[in-house]
Design a protein around this motif. Structure first.
Motif, PDB file in Angstrom:
ATOM      1  N   LYS A 116      -8.620 -27.145  11.646  1.00  0.00           N
ATOM      2  CA  LYS A 116      -7.895 -27.944  12.663  1.00  0.00           C
ATOM      3  C   LYS A 116      -8.715 -28.834  13.543  1.00  0.00           C
ATOM      4  O   LYS A 116      -9.956 -28.868  13.346  1.00  0.00           O
ATOM      5  CB  LYS A 116      -7.464 -26.707  13.770  1.00  0.00           C
ATOM      6  CG  LYS A 116      -6.549 -25.707  12.901  1.00  0.00           C
ATOM      7  CD  LYS A 116      -5.915 -24.787  13.999  1.00  0.00           C
ATOM      8  CE  LYS A 116      -4.798 -23.725  13.492  1.00  0.00           C
ATOM      9  NZ  LYS A 116      -4.428 -23.086  14.290  1.00  0.00           N
ATOM     10  N   CYS A 117      -7.887 -29.762  14.078  1.00  0.00           N
ATOM     11  CA  CYS A 117      -8.433 -30.823  15.092  1.00  0.00           C
ATOM     12  C   CYS A 117      -8.465 -30.919  16.288  1.00  0.00           C
ATOM     13  O   CYS A 117      -7.326 -30.184  16.802  1.00  0.00           O
ATOM     14  CB  CYS A 117      -8.008 -32.107  14.357  1.00  0.00           C
ATOM     15  SG  CYS A 117      -8.396 -32.466  12.499  1.00  0.00           S
ATOM     16  N   SER A 118      -9.063 -31.186  17.171  1.00  0.00           N
ATOM     17  CA  SER A 118      -9.217 -31.294  18.425  1.00  0.00           C
ATOM     18  C   SER A 118     -10.126 -32.409  19.214  1.00  0.00           C
ATOM     19  O   SER A 118     -11.116 -32.970  18.443  1.00  0.00           O
ATOM     20  CB  SER A 118      -9.611 -30.062  19.142  1.00  0.00           C
ATOM     21  OG  SER A 118      -9.409 -29.762  20.585  1.00  0.00           O
ATOM     22  N   LYS A 119      -9.877 -32.479  20.340  1.00  0.00           N
ATOM     23  CA  LYS A 119     -10.764 -33.349  20.921  1.00  0.00           C
ATOM     24  C   LYS A 119     -11.797 -33.039  21.721  1.00  0.00           C
ATOM     25  O   LYS A 119     -11.798 -32.122  22.310  1.00  0.00           O
ATOM     26  CB  LYS A 119     -10.001 -34.337  22.141  1.00  0.00           C
ATOM     27  CG  LYS A 119      -8.985 -35.179  21.470  1.00  0.00           C
ATOM     28  CD  LYS A 119      -8.204 -36.283  22.543  1.00  0.00           C
ATOM     29  CE  LYS A 119      -7.181 -37.187  21.824  1.00  0.00           C
ATOM     30  NZ  LYS A 119      -6.465 -38.002  22.676  1.00  0.00           N
ATOM     31  N   LEU A 120     -12.961 -33.670  21.561  1.00  0.00           N
ATOM     32  CA  LEU A 120     -14.567 -32.925  22.387  1.00  0.00           C
ATOM     33  C   LEU A 120     -14.055 -33.211  23.965  1.00  0.00           C
ATOM     34  O   LEU A 120     -13.823 -34.262  24.504  1.00  0.00           O
ATOM     35  CB  LEU A 120     -15.470 -33.663  22.014  1.00  0.00           C
ATOM     36  CG  LEU A 120     -16.199 -33.288  20.512  1.00  0.00           C
ATOM     37  CD1 LEU A 120     -17.282 -34.144  20.300  1.00  0.00           C
ATOM     38  CD2 LEU A 120     -16.661 -31.854  20.756  1.00  0.00           C
ATOM     39  N   LEU A 121     -14.397 -32.175  24.587  1.00  0.00           N
ATOM     40  CA  LEU A 121     -14.391 -32.203  25.883  1.00  0.00           C
ATOM     41  C   LEU A 121     -15.753 -32.642  26.634  1.00  0.00           C
ATOM     42  O   LEU A 121     -15.836 -33.245  27.660  1.00  0.00           O
ATOM     43  CB  LEU A 121     -14.205 -30.889  26.724  1.00  0.00           C
ATOM     44  CG  LEU A 121     -12.830 -30.117  26.300  1.00  0.00           C
ATOM     45  CD1 LEU A 121     -12.840 -28.629  26.896  1.00  0.00           C
ATOM     46  CD2 LEU A 121     -11.578 -31.275  26.674  1.00  0.00           C
ATOM     47  N   LYS A 122     -16.929 -32.431  25.770  1.00  0.00           N
ATOM     48  CA  LYS A 122     -18.277 -32.725  26.269  1.00  0.00           C
ATOM     49  C   LYS A 122     -18.955 -33.217  24.936  1.00  0.00           C
ATOM     50  O   LYS A 122     -18.826 -32.703  23.763  1.00  0.00           O
ATOM     51  CB  LYS A 122     -18.995 -31.472  26.723  1.00  0.00           C
ATOM     52  CG  LYS A 122     -20.491 -31.649  27.135  1.00  0.00           C
ATOM     53  CD  LYS A 122     -21.146 -30.386  27.489  1.00  0.00           C
ATOM     54  CE  LYS A 122     -22.558 -30.898  27.954  1.00  0.00           C
ATOM     55  NZ  LYS A 122     -23.252 -29.472  28.444  1.00  0.00           N
ATOM     56  N   ALA A 123     -19.308 -34.488  24.985  1.00  0.00           N
ATOM     57  CA  ALA A 123     -20.219 -34.951  24.069  1.00  0.00           C
ATOM     58  C   ALA A 123     -21.189 -34.366  23.199  1.00  0.00           C
ATOM     59  O   ALA A 123     -22.012 -33.634  23.751  1.00  0.00           O
ATOM     60  CB  ALA A 123     -20.855 -36.519  24.301  1.00  0.00           C
ATOM     61  N   ILE A 124     -21.340 -34.503  21.945  1.00  0.00           N
ATOM     62  CA  ILE A 124     -22.548 -34.120  21.188  1.00  0.00           C
ATOM     63  C   ILE A 124     -23.703 -34.953  20.926  1.00  0.00           C
ATOM     64  O   ILE A 124     -23.236 -36.092  20.251  1.00  0.00           O
ATOM     65  CB  ILE A 124     -22.180 -33.534  20.059  1.00  0.00           C
ATOM     66  CG1 ILE A 124     -20.923 -32.404  19.898  1.00  0.00           C
ATOM     67  CG2 ILE A 124     -23.306 -32.937  19.157  1.00  0.00           C
ATOM     68  CD1 ILE A 124     -20.382 -31.900  18.597  1.00  0.00           C
ATOM     69  N   GLY A 125     -24.674 -34.898  21.604  1.00  0.00           N
ATOM     70  CA  GLY A 125     -26.052 -35.977  21.508  1.00  0.00           C
ATOM     71  C   GLY A 125     -27.035 -35.413  20.843  1.00  0.00           C
ATOM     72  O   GLY A 125     -27.127 -34.263  20.457  1.00  0.00           O
ATOM     73  N   ALA A 126     -28.024 -36.395  21.022  1.00  0.00           N
ATOM     74  CA  ALA A 126     -29.419 -36.008  20.369  1.00  0.00           C
ATOM     75  C   ALA A 126     -29.927 -35.223  21.309  1.00  0.00           C
ATOM     76  O   ALA A 126     -30.548 -34.122  20.840  1.00  0.00           O
ATOM     77  CB  ALA A 126     -30.094 -37.431  20.219  1.00  0.00           C
TER      78      ALA A 126
END
Length: 202
Positions: free
Chosen positions: A89-99
């Motif tokens: 399933k797909c959804s939008k990220l509420l918080k970014a995934i960063g380094a």
């Protein structure tokens, strides 16, 4: 002492049957047999008493404990199945995934999950991601294919709109540049006529 071997056999057979069936039935006979085995090791307790204890404990465990254990197992199995249903399933990220921050946030059915990238790449907030798998309370995600297609489609559109805006600006400015020389020429003609009239009057 002979009853010890009897109860040992009961416990062993019950465990073997339970491991083969996984029905939560024979396991209770093994527990009751273990209690009777302990009683048989105590001097002065008749085998009739041991048998009654075995029957009573087996019955109580089958009637009450088995139902509770089955409900708990079924509940855990249903929870695992529901979690696995999120895969794909797909959804939008509420918080970014960063380094620096390895975990982002994604929301499904009103529940916010921690999200981590499958490949370790950075994914910005608002990007559409697809769930690859669920690990505990975390979802392993990747950038969905539909999101990449949208980016590829928007770039040409932006270029076209910029080109159209430039054409509109040029088309608006061109008439103004043509009109200004004519206005200055008319003004010069009027001034010349006015000078001639003044000279004649003199």
């Amino acid at each position: 002492m002979e009853m010890i071997w009897v109860w040992l056999a009961v416990v062993a057979v019950s465990l073997i049957v339970e491991f083969m069936s996984w029905d939560l039935t024979s396991i209770w006979f093994a527990v009751a047999g273990l209690v009777s085995l302990i009683l048989s090791a105590i001097d002065g307790i008749a085998w009739e008493v041991q048998l009654v204890v075995f029957i009573v404990i087996s019955a109580l465990l089958l009637i009450f404990v088995r139902k509770i254990c089955r409900k708990l197992l079924l509940k855990n199995a249903n929870t695992k199945t529901n979690v696995d249903a999120y895969v794909g399933k797909c959804s939008k990220l509420l918080k970014a995934i960063g380094a620096d921050e390895n975990y982002g946030e994604v929301k499904f059915n009103g529940v916010i999950w921690q999200a981590m990238s499958e490949t370790g790449e950075e994914i910005g907030a608002g990007a559409e991601v697809e769930v690859v798998r669920v690990e505990g309370n975390k979802m392993v995600v990747k950038l969905s294919k539909s999101a990449s297609v949208v980016v590829e489609q928007t770039e040409p559109v932006e270029k076209e709109t910029v080109g159209r805006e430039l054409e509109n600006v040029i088309s608006v400015e061109m008439p103004e540049s043509k009109e200004r020389p004519t206005e200055t020429a008319e003004k010069s003609k009027t001034t010349k006529k006015a000078k001639k009239v003044q000279d004649e009057n003199k």
